[in-house]
Design a protein around this motif. Structure first.
Motif: not given
Length: 291
Positions: A225-234
């Motif tokens: 639901d929160n792809p931005g959080d995964y992008i930020d972590r990567a």
């Protein structure tokens, strides 16, 4: 229309001529209705042209056109006449060991005067289709043997896997410090094991290995639901020097996303991380050239 970036290299596209009588495809005709058509470079150009990001070149990644050798030869022939396509990641059963890898490469060489074609950059075989479905399948001795053979040929390997596999990837890759590895889709083909507390530390560990690059795309397959959080972590783990833009076309199109959706998500993530114009150029162009 404002153009956000031009001269972008899309490092992950697929093609198929299954329905018009080309190579038969063992994958997408069995997917949802949106997949059941042919997908050409002209279709890709048309899809991308409707958005705000300008694509100048693309890398073809295997997609189960049959046979794998025929698929590779078909794509290399396209590359001879269309400079838009600049690289091929072929389907090679590296998980079956060195003999399998070497046999494929020798067959390729027979068609190109005894040497590997310049357009062949690497290999992958999606892990969800391996015989071995253990979480730690990347540590299987047969696969490690195959990786060694691939690396000796000067080719890279791309991991396409569910996130449950990510915690085991650093141990595998650390065995081959001279070889280049790419992680497709943030190791997120689906969300099995993809919770941030499980996936995040694995991505941090991968980011510490200098021979690993992360493709950022295919958000339509992440099931989060929160792809931005995964992008930020990567981005935090890999920095701007080892991130590659990928659209995952035609999957994104077949699943109803515009071409720009993934590009915009990555662009926004880079801006949140303080990316300069030079950083954005690295992510959307220069890193692809380097790899």
């Amino acid at each position: 229309m404002e153009v956000l970036l031009d001269d972008i290299i899309d490092t992950h596209i697929h093609l198929s001529e299954h329905y018009k009588g080309g190579l038969q495809n063992a994958w997408h005709p069995n997917e949802a209705e949106g997949f059941r058509r042919d997908w050409s470079l002209e279709d890709l150009r048309s899809s991308a042209s409707k958005g705000r990001f300008r694509i100048s070149k693309a890398i073809f990644v295997e997609c189960f056109n049959q046979t794998a050798l025929d698929e590779a030869q078909w794509v290399l022939k396209i590359m001879e006449s269309d400079s838009f396509l600049v690289g091929l990641v072929a389907q090679i059963c590296v998980q079956k060991g060195a003999e399998e890898v070497n046999a494929f490469l020798e067959n390729m060489k027979k068609q190109y005067g005894g040497v590997l074609p310049k357009g062949l950059k690497g290999a992958r075989f999606v892990m969800m289709a391996w015989e071995n479905q253990a979480d730690d399948a990347c540590l299987d001795p047969k696969f490690l043997e195959g990786l060694e053979a691939l690396g000796k040929a000067g080719l890279l390997w791309e991991f396409a896997c569910e996130p449950r596999v990510a915690p085991y990837l650093p141990s595998c890759i650390a065995k081959f410090p001279e070889m280049t590895f790419i992680i497709d889709h943030l190791a997120h083909n689906g969300n099995k094991g993809g919770e941030m507390e499980k996936w995040g530390p694995a991505i941090d560990a991968l980011g510490k290995l200098p021979n690993v690059y992360m493709k950022m795309g295919a958000t339509e397959q992440w099931n989060v639901d929160n792809p931005g959080d995964y992008i930020d972590r990567a981005i935090s783990a890999f920095g701007f020097d080892r991130i590659l833009y990928e659209s995952n076309w035609f999957v994104n199109d077949a699943m109803g996303d515009t071409y720009d959706k993934t590009a915009q998500l990555l662009y926004d993530g880079c801006k949140r991380a303080g990316a300069t114009a030079e950083d954005l150029r690295r992510v959307f162009h220069d890193n692809a050239c380097k790899v």
